[in-house]
Design an enzyme around this catalytic site. Structure first.
Site, PDB file in Angstrom:
ATOM      1  N   HIS A 211       7.145   5.340 -10.625  1.00  0.00           N
ATOM      2  CA  HIS A 211       7.859   5.460  -9.089  1.00  0.00           C
ATOM      3  C   HIS A 211       7.341   3.950  -8.380  1.00  0.00           C
ATOM      4  CE1 HIS A 211       4.096   6.587  -7.851  1.00  0.00           C
ATOM      5  NE2 HIS A 211       4.090   6.120  -6.883  1.00  0.00           N
ATOM      6  N   ASP A 241       6.224   9.147 -14.954  1.00  0.00           N
ATOM      7  CA  ASP A 241       6.112   7.877 -14.038  1.00  0.00           C
ATOM      8  C   ASP A 241       5.542   6.654 -14.328  1.00  0.00           C
ATOM      9  OD1 ASP A 241       6.348   6.924 -11.439  1.00  0.00           O
ATOM     10  OD2 ASP A 241       4.579   8.675 -10.894  1.00  0.00           O
ATOM     11  N   GLY A 328      -1.580   4.323  -1.737  1.00  0.00           N
ATOM     12  CA  GLY A 328      -2.028   2.827  -2.103  1.00  0.00           C
ATOM     13  C   GLY A 328      -2.519   2.618  -3.311  1.00  0.00           C
ATOM     14  N   SER A 330      -0.986   3.846  -6.450  1.00  0.00           N
ATOM     15  CA  SER A 330      -0.321   4.554  -7.184  1.00  0.00           C
ATOM     16  C   SER A 330      -0.702   3.465  -8.480  1.00  0.00           C
ATOM     17  CB  SER A 330       0.635   4.172  -6.369  1.00  0.00           C
ATOM     18  OG  SER A 330       1.819   5.480  -6.163  1.00  0.00           O
ATOM     19  N   SER A 346      -0.148   8.499 -10.402  1.00  0.00           N
ATOM     20  CA  SER A 346       1.284   9.374 -10.224  1.00  0.00           C
ATOM     21  C   SER A 346       1.665   9.720  -8.526  1.00  0.00           C
ATOM     22  CB  SER A 346       1.909  10.279 -11.061  1.00  0.00           C
ATOM     23  OG  SER A 346       3.520  10.390 -10.909  1.00  0.00           O
TER      24      SER A 346
END
Length: 453
Positions: A211, A241, A328, A330, A346
Site C-alpha cells: 500500500h 501487500d 507510521g 507500515s 501491513s
C-alpha cells in the site's frame, strides 16, 4: 554526491518495548537420540520451522498445521488420522496431535468466509493451536454486518471456526522503520523500509508494504529531500501487500541488516516462514522495537477501501501476530532473533499502549513474486540509516515516547523480553499523511544527514 548509504531497515530512533540484549542462541537442538527413541526434541524456533516444513511434505494430506510450544521448546504437529507417516513425524522429534479438521477443511472454511462475509473490519486466520479458523471483527462491525458475519461463522460449525471481537479498527498505517518519504497530491506519505534486497536484474532495492508502493511512486530518505528510489512492483490489495522499490543510483549501498535502534544492528542472513508460537520482533519508526508471537497463518484482512467508501480492500496470505503497531509503522521489518526476515508490516488494530494485533506480508512470498533476493545489493556492509547522521528536519512528529529507550532485543534463545508497548509514542507525528481517513504504517523513523560516504 558520492555513494549514498541506504536506509537499512527499520529503526534509527526507537521507543523500545522488547527487553534484553540480542545474543547468539546458546541452546542447540537436543541430540537426535531422543528423536530416535520417539521422544519430542527440544528445538530452537528456527529448527522447529525447518522440521515443520519437512513434516508438512511427508504427511501430505494428513498434515493439519503446526506450531511452536515456546514453553516446552517443542514442535507440535497436527495430523488427521494415523499411520506410518504419523509415526515418522513422531520419530523425527515432533509432538503429534490428532485433530478433527484437515488443512483442506480449514481452507474451505476460509473460502466460505471470503464469499459470504468479506466485510470491512473483519479478518480471519488459521490457528493450529485450536485447529480452527479464528474470525475477528473490529468495532465497526455492528448491526446487520455483525448478524451476517455471525450467521456465516455459525454455518461453519463450532468445531471449525470461532468468532471474536477485537478492539480498535483494522487499518493500514500511513506513516514507520528507517523512514522513507514521498510527496503526493494532498500531502506527504511516510512509510518504513522493510529489508534491503537485490532485484532480479542485480540492482539494489528494498521491500516495503504494497500500500506504500500504491500510494506513491518515488521515495526519498529524508522528508524534504530528492527521491532516491522508484517503485518497480506493487501489490495491494489482493494476494499480498508488498512493493519492490529500486534505488535510482546503482551504486547505492544497501546492506542486509536491520537497524534495531539503541545502537543495535541485526544482520539479516535469510528469509524464513513464520511459525505459530514463535517469538518475533517488529521495528518501526513510530513505535520502535516491539516483540510478540505469531498467532495465525494464511490470514485474510478486509480493510475499508481507500477509493470506494462502500468497498473493501481484501488482502490474503498474511501472518497474524500479537505484536503491536501504530500509524507510521507500515512496511517495517518483522524478523527473528537469529536474523531471519519474516514479514513486512501491513496493518492491524489497537496500539502499543493497550495492545492489539498486527498483520504482516510474508517475506518469502514477496521475494518469490518479485524475483528479488536478500542481500546487500553488491555493496558490502554498512550501518547507519540514510546518510548516517540524524537530521533535525527528519524527526518530524516524534512523540514523547519515541525517545531512545534502554530496552533491547532478545534474551537467551527465543524467549521474549518483558512485553511490548511500554512508553511507545502514540502520536504519529505532524505531517504524517491521513489518506482518505485510513492510516497506513508508513513511517520509518529515519536517521539522515550529509555523510560523504
Amino acid at each position: 554526491m558520492p555513494k549514498r548509504k541506504a536506509a537499512i531497515a527499520v529503526g534509527g530512533v526507537a521507543a523500545l518495548g522488547a527487553a534484553a540484549l540480542l545474543l547468539p542462541n546458546a541452546n542447540a537442538s537436543q541430540d537426535k537420540d531422543t528423536a530416535a527413541a520417539g521422544t519430542a526434541r527440544t528445538l530452537k524456533a528456527t529448527d522447529a520451522t525447518t522440521l515443520a516444513a519437512q513434516l508438512k511434505q511427508s504427511l501430505g494430506g494428513q498434515f493439519a498445521g503446526s506450531y511452536y510450544d515456546g514453553a516446552k521448546r517443542q514442535l507440535v504437529v497436527n495430523a488427521v488420522g494415523d499411520g506410518a507417516a504419523v509415526a515418522r513425524a513422531k520419530s523425527a522429534g515432533a509432538v503429534v496431535r490428532q485433530v478433527e479438521n484437515s488443512t483442506a477443511d480449514l481452507q474451505s472454511a476460509a473460502k466460505t468466509l471470503r464469499a459470504k462475509a468479506a466485510i470491512p473490519g473483519t479478518a480471519w486466520a488459521v490457528d493450529p493451536r485450536t485447529n480452527k479458523v479464528i474470525v475477528s471483527a473490529d468495532s465497526t462491525v455492528t448491526g446487520a454486518k455483525w448478524d451476517r458475519l455471525e450467521s456465516t461463522v455459525d454455518g461453519l460449525g463450532s468445531g471449525t471456526a470461532t468468532l471474536k471481537k477485537t478492539g480498535g479498527t483494522f487499518k493500514t498505517f500511513v506513516s514507520g522503520g528507517d523512514a522513507i518519504f514521498s510527496q503526493v497530491q494532498g500531502g506527504g506519505v511516510r512509510c518504513s523500509l522493510g529489508f534491503n534486497v537485490t532485484a532480479s536484474d542485480g540492482s539494489p532495492a528494498f521491500l516495503t508494504a504494497g500500500h506504500c508502493g500504491v500510494a506513491a511512486k518515488q521515495w526519498s530518505d529524508s522528508q524534504t529531500g530528492q527521491p532516491i528510489a522508484t517503485v518497480d512492483q506493487a501489490t495491494f490489495p489482493g494476494e499480498g501487500d508488498f512493493s519492490l522499490v529500486k534505488y535510482d543510483d546503482p551504486a547505492t549501498e544497501a546492506p542486509s541488516e536491520v537497524n534495531a535502534g539503541n545502537g543495535q544492528v541485526v544482520a539479516i542472513t535469510q528469509a524464513a516462514e513464520a511459525t505459530v508460537g514463535s517469538t518475533v520482533f517488529r521495528m518501526g519508526s513510530t513505535t520502535g522495537l516491539h516483540d510478540g508471537q505469531v498467532t495465525g497463518l494464511d490470514a485474510t484482512v478486509n480493510f475499508q477501501s481507500e477509493t470506494d467508501p462502500n468497498g473493501v480492500d481484501t488482502v490474503t496470505g498474511l501472518i497474524q501476530t500479537d505484536v503491536c503497531a501504530e500509524a507510521g509503522d507500515s512496511g517495517g521489518s518483522l524478523f527473528t532473533q537469529e536474523g531471519a526476515a519474516i514479514g513486512l508490516t501491513s496493518g492491524g488494530s489497537g496500539d502499543c499502549t493497550s495492545g492489539g494485533e498486527t498483520f504482516f506480508q510474508p517475506v518469502t512470498a514477496a521475494l518469490a513474486a518479485t524475483g528479488a533476493t536478500l542481500g546487500d545489493g553488491g555493496a558490502g556492509a554498512g550501518a547507519g540509516a540514510g546518510d548516517d547522521q540524524a537530521g533535525a528536519g527528519d524527526q518530524a512528529g516524534a512523540g514523547a515516547g519515541d525517545q531512545a529507550g534502554g530496552d533491547q532485543i532478545g534474551g537467551a534463545d527465543d524467549q521474549a523480553g518483558a512485553g511490548a508497548g511500554a512508553g511507545a509514542g502514540a502520536d504519529a507525528g505532524a505531517g504524517a499523511a491521513q489518506e482518505k481517513g485510513t492510516k497506513h504504517h508508513h513511517r520509518n523513523r529515519h536517521q539522515d544527514g550529509n555523510s560523504a560516504n
